[in-house]
Design an enzyme around this catalytic site. Structure first.
Site, mmCIF file in Angstrom:
data_model
loop_
_atom_site.group_PDB
_atom_site.id
_atom_site.type_symbol
_atom_site.label_atom_id
_atom_site.label_comp_id
_atom_site.label_asym_id
_atom_site.label_seq_id
_atom_site.Cartn_x
_atom_site.Cartn_y
_atom_site.Cartn_z
ATOM 1 C CG ASP A 167 -1.710 1.181 1.184
ATOM 2 O OD1 ASP A 167 -1.830 2.171 0.572
ATOM 3 O OD2 ASP A 167 -2.837 0.823 1.863
ATOM 4 C CE LYS A 169 -4.705 11.190 -9.303
ATOM 5 N NZ LYS A 169 -3.536 10.318 -9.497
ATOM 6 C CB SER A 174 -6.273 13.647 -12.866
ATOM 7 O OG SER A 174 -7.656 13.849 -13.540
ATOM 8 C CE1 TYR A 219 -8.277 10.567 -8.864
ATOM 9 C CE2 TYR A 219 -9.006 12.321 -10.465
ATOM 10 C CZ TYR A 219 -8.308 11.253 -10.220
ATOM 11 O OH TYR A 219 -7.682 10.502 -11.233
HETATM 12 P P1 NAP Z 1 -6.918 1.443 -12.292
HETATM 13 O O1 NAP Z 1 -7.235 0.639 -13.257
HETATM 14 O O2 NAP Z 1 -8.008 1.485 -10.890
HETATM 15 O O3 NAP Z 1 -5.503 0.981 -11.426
HETATM 16 C C1 NAP Z 1 -4.860 1.602 -10.380
HETATM 17 C C2 NAP Z 1 -4.257 0.430 -9.858
HETATM 18 O O4 NAP Z 1 -3.417 1.089 -8.698
HETATM 19 C C3 NAP Z 1 -4.887 -0.709 -9.284
HETATM 20 O O5 NAP Z 1 -4.366 -1.800 -9.819
HETATM 21 C C4 NAP Z 1 -5.151 -0.460 -7.812
HETATM 22 O O6 NAP Z 1 -5.088 -1.785 -7.012
HETATM 23 C C5 NAP Z 1 -3.784 -0.035 -7.437
HETATM 24 N N1 NAP Z 1 -3.606 0.755 -6.375
HETATM 25 C C6 NAP Z 1 -4.824 1.593 -5.690
HETATM 26 N N2 NAP Z 1 -4.560 1.906 -4.606
HETATM 27 C C7 NAP Z 1 -3.184 1.503 -4.232
HETATM 28 C C8 NAP Z 1 -2.456 1.742 -2.968
HETATM 29 N N3 NAP Z 1 -3.014 2.477 -1.952
HETATM 30 N N4 NAP Z 1 -1.085 1.130 -3.171
HETATM 31 C C9 NAP Z 1 -0.916 0.408 -4.128
HETATM 32 N N5 NAP Z 1 -1.498 0.556 -5.267
HETATM 33 C C10 NAP Z 1 -2.812 1.062 -5.320
HETATM 34 O O7 NAP Z 1 -6.748 2.942 -12.645
HETATM 35 P P2 NAP Z 1 -6.345 3.612 -13.952
HETATM 36 O O8 NAP Z 1 -7.273 4.178 -14.701
HETATM 37 O O9 NAP Z 1 -5.342 2.952 -14.591
HETATM 38 O O10 NAP Z 1 -5.505 4.843 -13.121
HETATM 39 C C11 NAP Z 1 -3.965 5.023 -13.116
HETATM 40 C C12 NAP Z 1 -3.710 6.358 -12.543
HETATM 41 O O11 NAP Z 1 -4.048 7.411 -13.544
HETATM 42 C C13 NAP Z 1 -4.340 6.832 -11.269
HETATM 43 O O12 NAP Z 1 -3.534 7.676 -10.629
HETATM 44 C C14 NAP Z 1 -5.657 7.763 -11.777
HETATM 45 O O13 NAP Z 1 -5.967 8.459 -10.841
HETATM 46 C C15 NAP Z 1 -5.019 8.461 -12.926
HETATM 47 N N6 NAP Z 1 -5.946 8.823 -14.068
HETATM 48 C C16 NAP Z 1 -6.561 8.022 -14.665
HETATM 49 C C17 NAP Z 1 -7.636 8.485 -15.682
HETATM 50 C C18 NAP Z 1 -8.356 7.697 -16.774
HETATM 51 O O14 NAP Z 1 -8.851 8.200 -17.581
HETATM 52 N N7 NAP Z 1 -8.394 6.289 -16.430
HETATM 53 C C19 NAP Z 1 -7.606 9.935 -15.663
HETATM 54 C C20 NAP Z 1 -6.977 10.586 -14.957
HETATM 55 C C21 NAP Z 1 -6.135 10.317 -14.091
HETATM 56 P P3 NAP Z 1 -6.651 -2.242 -6.429
HETATM 57 O O15 NAP Z 1 -7.335 -2.722 -7.984
HETATM 58 O O16 NAP Z 1 -6.315 -3.450 -5.760
HETATM 59 O O17 NAP Z 1 -7.355 -1.103 -6.050
#
Ligand code: NAP
Length: 252
Positions: free
Chosen positions: A62, A159, A142, A155
């Protein structure tokens, strides 16, 4: 930079982090895939090894827990045999709710993962980078920080804090040969985005939003990985403190 290069990607088990971990492993980094989800991290590392790359999973870690972070970083050094010279702070959690309903617990959890996590990780690996005189840090923020986002004050605040953290660290660590940049993704097709769609939080489907996006498609995790690959490369050494939007033309 002749030294063997080790990269650490947080949240490397899913979505954007998974694509970044694969890309950095392909680029020749010995890659540590760190994630809370142990099974997902192991799967990504195994997939990379199957392709002939060097990758090790560090699951069940974590990023919001400093002791777990310090322990994991030491295990990364031991397992991959060198200092951590590229760090991608990608792990993040989202949140959605009317401002007056945001609880202390929710606020604190989002800050702990999205902002304290990168703080702990950077403090754990910057000594390696300073000693080597070379380092690359990429923080995944983000696109919501450009515009704000209703019902996501916690959130977006976390960010936006990461953007300020990035710029400040870039100024402080530049003389040590370390660059620090942030990629604010916008509308990337990942489990996080699909979960928001399913819960009706996007104000329309992913397909509907794709139509409103200048490049007419949702982003792919690989789009973020490509930008990240460049930012951690040798030739990106003159780029630091920057916000490199990867968003298909949204939020520009
Ligand atoms: P995702 O598919 O939910 O992947 C996030 C990963 O991080 C998951 O494997 C999650 O594990 C892990 N995680 C969560 N909390 C954690 C912790 N405390 N310690 C270690 N690992 C942890 O998300 P994503 O869409 O790929 O997003 C990745 C990043 O991009 C994030 O920071 C998100 O805010 C940012 N982002 C994404 C978007 C978008 O459009 N997708 C847009 C803006 C920003 P669990 O599954 O076990 O929780």
């Amino acid at each position: 930079m002749s030294e063997r290069r080790t990269a650490l990607v947080t949240g490397g088990g899913s979505g954007i982090g998974r694509a970044i971990a694969h890309r950095l492993a392909e680029d020749g980094f010995a890659t540590a895939v760190l994630d809370l989800n142990a099974e997902a991290a192991e799967q990504v590392a195994e997939e990379a090894r199957q392709k002939g790359h060097e990758a090790v999973a560090f699951g069940g870690v974590d990023v919001s827990d400093r002791a777990q972070v310090n322990d994991a970083v030491q295990r990364v050094r031991d397992a991959l045999g060198g200092p951590v010279l590229a760090l991608v702070n990608n792990a993040g959690v989202s949140g959605f709710g009317p401002f007056l309903k945001i609880t202390d617990e929710t606020w604190d959890r989002i800050m702990a993962v999205n902002l304290n996590g990168p703080f702990y990780l950077c403090q754990a690996v910057v000594p390696d980078m300073k000693e080597t005189g070379w380092g690359r840090i990429v923080n995944i923020s983000s696109s919501s920080t450009h515009s704000g986002q209703p019902y996501m004050a916690h959130y977006v605040a976390s960010k936006a804090g990461l953007v300020g953290f990035t710029k400040s660290l870039a100024l402080e660590l530049g003389p040590a040969g370390i660059t620090v940049n942030t990629i604010p993704p916008g509308f990337i097709d990942t489990p996080m985005l699909r979960a928001s769609e399913e819960r009706g939080l996007l104000g329309g489907s992913v397909d509907h939003h794709a139509e409103l996006t200048p490049v007419r498609r949702p982003g792919r995790p690989e789009d973020i990985a490509a930008a990240c690959s460049f930012l951690v490369s040798e030739e990106a050494g003159y780029i630091t403190g920057q916000v490199i939007g990867v968003n298909g033309g949204r939020n520009t």
